[in-house]
Design a protein around this motif. Structure first.
Motif, PDB file in Angstrom:
ATOM      1  N   THR A 268      39.703 -24.717  27.181  1.00  0.00           N
ATOM      2  CA  THR A 268      40.569 -24.572  26.000  1.00  0.00           C
ATOM      3  C   THR A 268      40.082 -23.401  25.152  1.00  0.00           C
ATOM      4  OG1 THR A 268      40.728 -26.990  25.971  1.00  0.00           O
ATOM      5  CG2 THR A 268      41.583 -25.848  24.059  1.00  0.00           C
ATOM      6  N   THR A 269      41.027 -22.676  24.534  1.00  0.00           N
ATOM      7  CA  THR A 269      40.628 -21.666  23.542  1.00  0.00           C
ATOM      8  C   THR A 269      41.539 -21.784  22.332  1.00  0.00           C
ATOM      9  OG1 THR A 269      42.118 -19.952  24.395  1.00  0.00           O
ATOM     10  CG2 THR A 269      39.876 -19.948  25.252  1.00  0.00           C
ATOM     11  N   ARG A 270      41.092 -21.198  21.265  1.00  0.00           N
ATOM     12  CA  ARG A 270      41.924 -21.156  20.055  1.00  0.00           C
ATOM     13  C   ARG A 270      41.471 -19.946  19.257  1.00  0.00           C
ATOM     14  NH1 ARG A 270      43.552 -25.819  15.730  1.00  0.00           N
ATOM     15  NH2 ARG A 270      44.863 -24.267  14.794  1.00  0.00           N
ATOM     16  N   PRO A 277      38.599 -30.094  18.651  1.00  0.00           N
ATOM     17  CA  PRO A 277      37.638 -31.151  18.999  1.00  0.00           C
ATOM     18  C   PRO A 277      36.676 -30.806  20.130  1.00  0.00           C
ATOM     19  CG  PRO A 277      39.824 -32.076  18.683  1.00  0.00           C
ATOM     20  CD  PRO A 277      39.979 -30.587  18.619  1.00  0.00           C
ATOM     21  N   THR A 278      37.100 -30.082  21.153  1.00  0.00           N
ATOM     22  CA  THR A 278      36.208 -29.866  22.304  1.00  0.00           C
ATOM     23  C   THR A 278      35.475 -28.520  22.227  1.00  0.00           C
ATOM     24  OG1 THR A 278      37.967 -28.899  23.644  1.00  0.00           O
ATOM     25  CG2 THR A 278      37.651 -31.291  23.833  1.00  0.00           C
ATOM     26  N   GLU A 279      35.443 -27.936  21.034  1.00  0.00           N
ATOM     27  CA  GLU A 279      34.834 -26.602  20.885  1.00  0.00           C
ATOM     28  C   GLU A 279      33.362 -26.581  21.311  1.00  0.00           C
ATOM     29  OE1 GLU A 279      35.402 -24.878  17.023  1.00  0.00           O
ATOM     30  OE2 GLU A 279      34.807 -22.892  17.759  1.00  0.00           O
ATOM     31  N   LEU A 280      32.983 -25.490  21.970  1.00  0.00           N
ATOM     32  CA  LEU A 280      31.597 -25.288  22.407  1.00  0.00           C
ATOM     33  C   LEU A 280      30.990 -24.147  21.623  1.00  0.00           C
ATOM     34  CD1 LEU A 280      32.221 -25.340  26.269  1.00  0.00           C
ATOM     35  CD2 LEU A 280      30.935 -27.067  24.995  1.00  0.00           C
ATOM     36  N   ASP A 281      29.673 -24.115  21.571  1.00  0.00           N
ATOM     37  CA  ASP A 281      29.048 -22.916  21.020  1.00  0.00           C
ATOM     38  C   ASP A 281      27.867 -22.518  21.908  1.00  0.00           C
ATOM     39  OD1 ASP A 281      27.129 -24.754  20.417  1.00  0.00           O
ATOM     40  OD2 ASP A 281      27.565 -24.849  18.278  1.00  0.00           O
ATOM     41  N   ASN A 283      25.279 -20.622  24.479  1.00  0.00           N
ATOM     42  CA  ASN A 283      25.361 -19.922  25.764  1.00  0.00           C
ATOM     43  C   ASN A 283      26.578 -20.295  26.592  1.00  0.00           C
ATOM     44  OD1 ASN A 283      23.068 -18.652  25.152  1.00  0.00           O
ATOM     45  ND2 ASN A 283      21.718 -19.951  26.415  1.00  0.00           N
ATOM     46  N   LEU A 284      26.898 -21.593  26.566  1.00  0.00           N
ATOM     47  CA  LEU A 284      28.023 -22.064  27.373  1.00  0.00           C
ATOM     48  C   LEU A 284      29.330 -21.419  26.897  1.00  0.00           C
ATOM     49  CD1 LEU A 284      28.507 -23.886  29.705  1.00  0.00           C
ATOM     50  CD2 LEU A 284      28.594 -25.840  28.167  1.00  0.00           C
ATOM     51  N   ALA A 285      29.518 -21.385  25.565  1.00  0.00           N
ATOM     52  CA  ALA A 285      30.727 -20.764  25.000  1.00  0.00           C
ATOM     53  C   ALA A 285      30.758 -19.282  25.359  1.00  0.00           C
ATOM     54  CB  ALA A 285      30.759 -20.946  23.491  1.00  0.00           C
ATOM     55  N   ASN A 286      29.599 -18.622  25.244  1.00  0.00           N
ATOM     56  CA  ASN A 286      29.555 -17.182  25.563  1.00  0.00           C
ATOM     57  C   ASN A 286      29.863 -16.927  27.034  1.00  0.00           C
ATOM     58  OD1 ASN A 286      28.958 -16.422  23.016  1.00  0.00           O
ATOM     59  ND2 ASN A 286      26.737 -16.466  23.317  1.00  0.00           N
ATOM     60  N   TYR A 287      29.333 -17.802  27.891  1.00  0.00           N
ATOM     61  CA  TYR A 287      29.557 -17.668  29.341  1.00  0.00           C
ATOM     62  C   TYR A 287      31.068 -17.688  29.627  1.00  0.00           C
ATOM     63  CZ  TYR A 287      29.203 -18.709  34.366  1.00  0.00           C
ATOM     64  OH  TYR A 287      29.329 -18.675  35.731  1.00  0.00           O
ATOM     65  N   ILE A 288      31.735 -18.687  29.065  1.00  0.00           N
ATOM     66  CA  ILE A 288      33.180 -18.832  29.317  1.00  0.00           C
ATOM     67  C   ILE A 288      33.950 -17.687  28.644  1.00  0.00           C
ATOM     68  CG2 ILE A 288      35.207 -20.317  28.918  1.00  0.00           C
ATOM     69  CD1 ILE A 288      33.354 -22.745  29.246  1.00  0.00           C
ATOM     70  N   ARG A 289      33.553 -17.342  27.410  1.00  0.00           N
ATOM     71  CA  ARG A 289      34.273 -16.284  26.677  1.00  0.00           C
ATOM     72  C   ARG A 289      34.192 -14.957  27.423  1.00  0.00           C
ATOM     73  NH1 ARG A 289      31.710 -16.526  22.204  1.00  0.00           N
ATOM     74  NH2 ARG A 289      33.058 -18.108  21.290  1.00  0.00           N
ATOM     75  N   VAL A 305      36.093 -21.220  22.046  1.00  0.00           N
ATOM     76  CA  VAL A 305      36.148 -21.696  23.425  1.00  0.00           C
ATOM     77  C   VAL A 305      35.688 -23.151  23.491  1.00  0.00           C
ATOM     78  CG1 VAL A 305      35.036 -21.375  25.684  1.00  0.00           C
ATOM     79  CG2 VAL A 305      35.708 -19.387  24.358  1.00  0.00           C
ATOM     80  N   GLY A 306      36.307 -23.976  24.348  1.00  0.00           N
ATOM     81  CA  GLY A 306      35.871 -25.364  24.505  1.00  0.00           C
ATOM     82  C   GLY A 306      36.257 -25.936  25.858  1.00  0.00           C
ATOM     83  N   TRP A 307      35.803 -27.163  26.126  1.00  0.00           N
ATOM     84  CA  TRP A 307      36.179 -27.845  27.370  1.00  0.00           C
ATOM     85  C   TRP A 307      37.666 -28.178  27.369  1.00  0.00           C
ATOM     86  CZ3 TRP A 307      32.854 -27.065  30.898  1.00  0.00           C
ATOM     87  CH2 TRP A 307      31.486 -27.218  30.705  1.00  0.00           C
ATOM     88  N   LEU A 308      38.193 -28.432  28.529  1.00  0.00           N
ATOM     89  CA  LEU A 308      39.610 -28.806  28.651  1.00  0.00           C
ATOM     90  C   LEU A 308      39.838 -30.124  27.901  1.00  0.00           C
ATOM     91  CD1 LEU A 308      42.304 -27.999  29.954  1.00  0.00           C
ATOM     92  CD2 LEU A 308      41.747 -29.520  31.835  1.00  0.00           C
ATOM     93  N   ASP A 309      40.876 -30.135  27.066  1.00  0.00           N
ATOM     94  CA  ASP A 309      41.166 -31.292  26.234  1.00  0.00           C
ATOM     95  C   ASP A 309      42.455 -31.949  26.743  1.00  0.00           C
ATOM     96  OD1 ASP A 309      41.903 -33.077  24.314  1.00  0.00           O
ATOM     97  OD2 ASP A 309      41.441 -31.779  22.612  1.00  0.00           O
TER      98      ASP A 309
END
Ligand code: IMP
Length: 427
Positions: A268-270, A277-281, A283-289, A305-309
């Motif tokens: 998910t992104t926004r 709700p599923t927002e990441l921060d 290294n994981l967020a940077n990896y996906i971004r 960036v976040g996990w699929l909601d």
């Protein structure tokens, strides 16, 4: 199946442009029904990348009729710049039809968009500052100016004379620059002359096409979670990107809309503010971004960036009548040890499966996840479901199970060729 609505089923930027472009190869007509140049649809083919803002994605194919329908808000200056940009890159043979009932974005709408954001301070929406909200507000307030006015100098001047005294009062109150009728008229009536050849009653055109059984693709902009009615209000756009809004925004019968393809990323992104709700921060967020090149097409802002909601996806399915899904940017998740999908929320100790109406509640929900093993393989060259690593296959099936929808397409890269159809869609 002669009509398909392509709907963003998250917070926008799901890859609608790519799928619209892909399906457009089979379509006779492509329609943009809402929003304006706040949208940014990226289309890649033949090694070239095109970023569309307000022009429909069928523009690259000379056989396709492209319609900008009544529900859109059109910035005449930007639209002409976009067309000129396409022409400069060799896209010169196209069919474009612009609704005489669409409203136009004028400079004061953009000024007001910026000012409202500034005055909202830390409550700002994070709009694209393209004047989209203020233009829709004027439409509803019945002081909007439409394409039919723009292309008729007499009507345009009269509309400006009627409207500007009101808008100038508002601009003055906010400490912004005011406009004279001549200032806007002299510049914009020139745009009107250039746009005039494209203008018609697009509702009539669509009816004729529907009666001929032409294949029509309705291209959504933004995403259901940004819907003015069903989204995370007030952190939303100012129109409705749902399948349900298409008949109204195009002037066609609702009975024509029975296939709605929801486009979602494998995560998910926004962009902009608002609950996520599923927002990441970290290294994981940077990896996906970084892997997903998650930076705004219009504003270049880094996307959140976040996990699929799947709570949000299920909600989008319900309020927008989505019956099929297209899973985008699947390749971005390669290389992770574990992947997670949100299947429900917990709110005040209770499990819930829908999006609460208030921001207060949505900010308090805790996502509940299924955790699955990831896959290390690069999947950008995969051409079928069976070529996917087993864990990626399981991920895709899990999304189907949690959203009660069939995934008919998945995408493993930006090119048209990296689109895998699991079921022939839009025959
Ligand atoms: P507006 O549409 O410019 O008024 O912005 C309202 C909200 O919708 C902001 O959070 C924007 O970032 C978001 N938004 C508008 N258009 C898009 C889009 O095409 N993709 C993603 N977000 C969008």
């Amino acid at each position: 199946m002669s009509t398909v609505v392509v709907v963003g089923s998250q917070w926008g930027d799901e890859g609608k442009g790519k799928i619209t472009d892909y399906l457009a190869q089979k379509a006779n007509v492509v329609v943009r029904s809402q929003g304006g140049n706040n949208a940014g649809h990226t289309i890649t083919f033949g090694g070239e990348k095109f970023a569309l803002r307000s022009i429909p994605s069928g523009i690259f194919n000379p056989n396709i009729k492209n319609v900008m329908a009544n529900g859109m808000v059109i910035n005449p200056k930007q639209m002409l710049e976009e067309l000129a940009g396409l022409e400069a890159r060799g896209i010169t043979k196209y069919q474009l039809f612009v609704s005489n009932r669409a409203h136009i974005v004028l400079p004061y709408h953009q000024d007001l968009d910026g000012a409202y954001e500034q005055f909202k301070g830390d409550k700002k929406i994070g709009t694209t500052k393209r004047g989209i909200g203020p233009t829709y507000a004027d439409k509803v307030n019945r002081i909007g100016i439409r394409i039919a006015d723009l292309v008729d100098p007499k009507l345009f001047k009269k509309a400006l004379e009627d409207t500007l005294p009101i808008k100038n009062k508002e601009l003055e109150m906010l400490g912004l620059k005011t406009y004279t009728v001549d200032e806007i008229f002299n510049e914009y009536s020139e745009y009107g002359k250039k746009i005039k050849p494209f203008v018609c009653d697009t509702s009539l055109l669509l009816e004729e096409e529907l009666e001929k059984n032409s294949k029509i693709l309705f291209e959504g902009a933004q995403g259901v979670m940004l819907c003015i009615d069903h989204g995370t209000y007030p952190y939303v756009t100012s129109s409705s990107p749902t399948g349900a809004s298409v008949p109204l925004n195009c002037g066609i019968a609702p009975s024509y809309i029975n296939n709605v393809l929801g486009i979602c990323k494998a995560y998910t992104t926004r962009v902009g503010e608002g609950p996520f709700p599923t927002e990441l921060d970290g290294n994981l967020a940077n990896y996906i971004r970084e892997r997903g090149h998650e930076y705004g097409t219009v504003t270049k802002r880094p996307r959140r960036v976040g996990w699929l909601d799947c709570v949000a996806l299920n909600y989008a399915r319900r309020v927008s009548g989505i019956n099929y899904l297209s899973l985008m940017l699947f390749d971005v998740l390669s290389g992770l040890d574990k992947v997670k999908i949100c299947y429900a929320y917990e709110l005040d100790g209770k499990k819930i499966n829908t999006i609460p109406a208030t921001l207060d509640e949505l900010e308090r929900v805790k996502p509940l996840y299924v955790e699955m093993d990831g896959w290390k393989e690069d999947i950008t060259h995969v051409t079928s479901f069976s070529e996917l690593p087993v864990n990626a296959q399981k991920y895709l099936r899990k999304v189907e199970e949690l959203t009660k929808s069939e995934i008919v397409i998945f995408s493993v890269g930006p090119d048209r060729l990296q689109t895998i159809e699991l079921k022939e869609f839009f025959k």
